[in-house]
Scaffold this active site. Structure first.
Site, PDB file in Angstrom:
ATOM      1  N   LEU A 106       0.360  -1.103   0.403  1.00  0.00           N
ATOM      2  CA  LEU A 106      -0.077   0.055  -0.337  1.00  0.00           C
ATOM      3  C   LEU A 106       0.389   1.135   0.062  1.00  0.00           C
ATOM      4  O   LEU A 106       0.457   2.045  -0.075  1.00  0.00           O
ATOM      5  CB  LEU A 106      -1.050   0.030   1.080  1.00  0.00           C
ATOM      6  CG  LEU A 106      -2.080  -0.815   1.057  1.00  0.00           C
ATOM      7  CD1 LEU A 106      -3.344  -1.030   2.403  1.00  0.00           C
ATOM      8  CD2 LEU A 106      -3.324  -0.976  -0.218  1.00  0.00           C
ATOM      9  N   GLY A 107       1.546   1.092  -0.299  1.00  0.00           N
ATOM     10  CA  GLY A 107       3.187   2.527  -0.783  1.00  0.00           C
ATOM     11  C   GLY A 107       3.020   3.019   1.230  1.00  0.00           C
ATOM     12  O   GLY A 107       3.345   4.514   1.016  1.00  0.00           O
ATOM     13  N   SER A 108       3.473   2.112   2.044  1.00  0.00           N
ATOM     14  CA  SER A 108       3.470   2.615   3.378  1.00  0.00           C
ATOM     15  C   SER A 108       5.095   3.594   3.229  1.00  0.00           C
ATOM     16  O   SER A 108       5.175   4.943   3.327  1.00  0.00           O
ATOM     17  CB  SER A 108       3.398   1.362   4.173  1.00  0.00           C
ATOM     18  OG  SER A 108       4.743   1.239   4.499  1.00  0.00           O
ATOM     19  N   ALA A 111       4.123   6.711   1.352  1.00  0.00           N
ATOM     20  CA  ALA A 111       3.655   7.857   1.732  1.00  0.00           C
ATOM     21  C   ALA A 111       4.233   8.480   3.326  1.00  0.00           C
ATOM     22  O   ALA A 111       4.123   9.813   3.232  1.00  0.00           O
ATOM     23  CB  ALA A 111       2.750   6.809   2.325  1.00  0.00           C
ATOM     24  N   ASP A 152       5.007   4.483  -7.139  1.00  0.00           N
ATOM     25  CA  ASP A 152       4.300   4.311  -5.581  1.00  0.00           C
ATOM     26  C   ASP A 152       4.726   6.157  -5.578  1.00  0.00           C
ATOM     27  O   ASP A 152       3.488   6.890  -5.112  1.00  0.00           O
ATOM     28  CB  ASP A 152       5.299   3.894  -4.677  1.00  0.00           C
ATOM     29  CG  ASP A 152       5.171   2.733  -4.448  1.00  0.00           C
ATOM     30  OD1 ASP A 152       4.060   2.211  -5.201  1.00  0.00           O
ATOM     31  OD2 ASP A 152       5.413   2.371  -3.211  1.00  0.00           O
TER      32      ASP A 152
HETATM   33  O1  PMV Z   1       3.428  -5.485  -4.502  1.00  0.00           O
HETATM   34  P1  PMV Z   1       3.550  -3.359  -4.832  1.00  0.00           P
HETATM   35  O2  PMV Z   1       2.885  -2.494  -4.602  1.00  0.00           O
HETATM   36  O3  PMV Z   1       5.199  -3.008  -3.847  1.00  0.00           O
HETATM   37  O4  PMV Z   1       3.496  -3.980  -6.338  1.00  0.00           O
HETATM   38  C1  PMV Z   1       4.541  -4.420  -6.966  1.00  0.00           C
HETATM   39  C2  PMV Z   1       4.294  -4.412  -8.593  1.00  0.00           C
HETATM   40  C3  PMV Z   1       5.106  -5.268  -9.154  1.00  0.00           C
HETATM   41  O5  PMV Z   1       4.570  -5.267 -10.953  1.00  0.00           O
HETATM   42  C4  PMV Z   1       4.785  -6.656  -9.008  1.00  0.00           C
HETATM   43  C5  PMV Z   1       6.470  -5.281  -9.481  1.00  0.00           C
HETATM   44  C6  PMV Z   1       6.824  -4.320  -9.571  1.00  0.00           C
HETATM   45  O6  PMV Z   1       8.479  -3.762  -9.708  1.00  0.00           O
HETATM   46  O7  PMV Z   1       6.230  -3.219 -10.131  1.00  0.00           O
END
Ligand code: PMV
Length: 313
Positions: A106-108, A111, A152
């Site tokens: 969720l990008g903590s 954020a 993010d």
């Molecule tokens: O789990 P998250 O929100 O960090 O997303 C990972 C997304 C991937 O496409 C699987 C990996 C990336 O680096 O984009």
């Protein structure tokens, strides 16, 4: 005292394929927030960072090299002061906290960093655009993730839906109609990096079919952007289901994710899919005002460890 906040995020479409140059869409999650407070400290006391959720208080100057969380905060503060043309050890007390859960996609990290950059700029009277904030937060993301895609920091610093192609494009876009998302946590920990490495191994043994799957996901993302702009939520739900079928085919779903997705769809969600790295972590469901509470309850009943209801606008 100056306070600033920043939202969490979820990936709506395009995870994994985005690593191979296809587009992705992410949206802010305003229901969870990071918060930073900045206040002046007594003369000569230097900068102190208080990380409430970690139960820690420290001086950025004295952080040990292996102390990743403290280092990320210290770097965020240092880089921001530098960008604002201010000396490194101003007399400040900076307190951070977050309701964004840590390590759940969720990008903590982004954020918290965004809230710190905004609070410092506003306390010290500096002017930073959302792009400047995003670039500063990207520097912190490098410490957290090594080679972050930049998704993010972009979606969180702009606080709007983002269409993203790694290293090439990030475009803020506006929704034709706000919509509701329910985020259900399987409670299963899964390291994104390991899932990404595993997809790479599979891609290496069967490039043609993986490239075709990634192309299919890329086409879904393009249609999803249009559906979001048009406010066509029925189409958006169908596209989430289509994206989930592709994610399952590339081997990143899991029984726990499939269970929550099925529960959301039977309770009336317009569409549902995993979000982020997969094999655990979160799923998301698109709902309207009529089905919102039923789907939320169905997820909780079907074993979701945490459920977040959020409006995307
Ligand atoms: O789990 P998250 O929100 O960090 O997303 C990972 C997304 C991937 O496409 C699987 C990996 C990336 O680096 O984009």
């Amino acid at each position: 005292m100056t306070v600033a906040t920043a939202p969490g995020k979820v990936i709506l479409f395009g995870e994994h394929a985005v690593v191979y140059g296809r587009p992705a869409i992410a949206v802010p999650v305003n229901q969870v927030q990071a918060r930073a407070e900045v206040e002046d400290a007594p003369a000569g006391s230097g900068t102190t960072i208080v990380a409430e959720d970690l139960g820690r208080e420290f001086r950025p100057r004295f952080v040990e090299p292996g102390d990743r969380d403290a280092l990320a905060l210290a770097h965020t503060v240092g880089n921001t002061l530098k960008r604002l043309g201010r000396p490194a050890d101003l007399d400040l007390r900076i307190t951070v906290s977050a309701t964004v859960p840590m390590g759940r996609g969720l990008g903590s990290g982004a954020a918290v960093a965004t809230a710190v950059v905004r609070a410092l700029a506003s306390h010290l009277g500096g002017y930073l655009t959302s792009r400047d904030v995003s670039e500063l937060v990207y520097q912190t993301e490098i410490l957290h993730h090594g080679t972050p895609s930049g998704l993010d920091n972009t979606v969180i610093a702009f606080g709007k839906p983002i269409y993203f192609v790694r290293g090439q494009r990030d475009e803020v876009f506006w929704l034709g109609r706000p919509f509701w998302l329910i985020i259900g946590d399987t409670g299963v920990s899964s390291a994104t990096r390991e899932v990404v490495d595993d997809v790479r191994r599979r891609w290496e043994t069967d490039r043609a079919s993986y490239e075709a799957r990634f192309d299919a996901i890329g086409a879904i993302v393009e249609r999803a952007r249009q559906a979001m702009i048009d406010g066509d939520l029925t189409e958006l739900g169908r596209l989430m289901d289509a994206n989930q079928r592709e994610l399952k085919a590339i081997g990143v779903s899991s029984p726990e994710l499939e269970n929550l997705i099925a529960a959301a769809l039977s309770a009336g969600a317009l569409g549902a899919k995993l979000s982020g790295g997969g094999r655990g972590g979160n799923m998301i469901a698109l709902v309207d005002e009529r089905t919102r509470d039923t789907v939320r309850d169905a997820l909780a009943f079907s074993g979701a460890q945490a459920v977040i209801v959020t409006q995307v606008c």
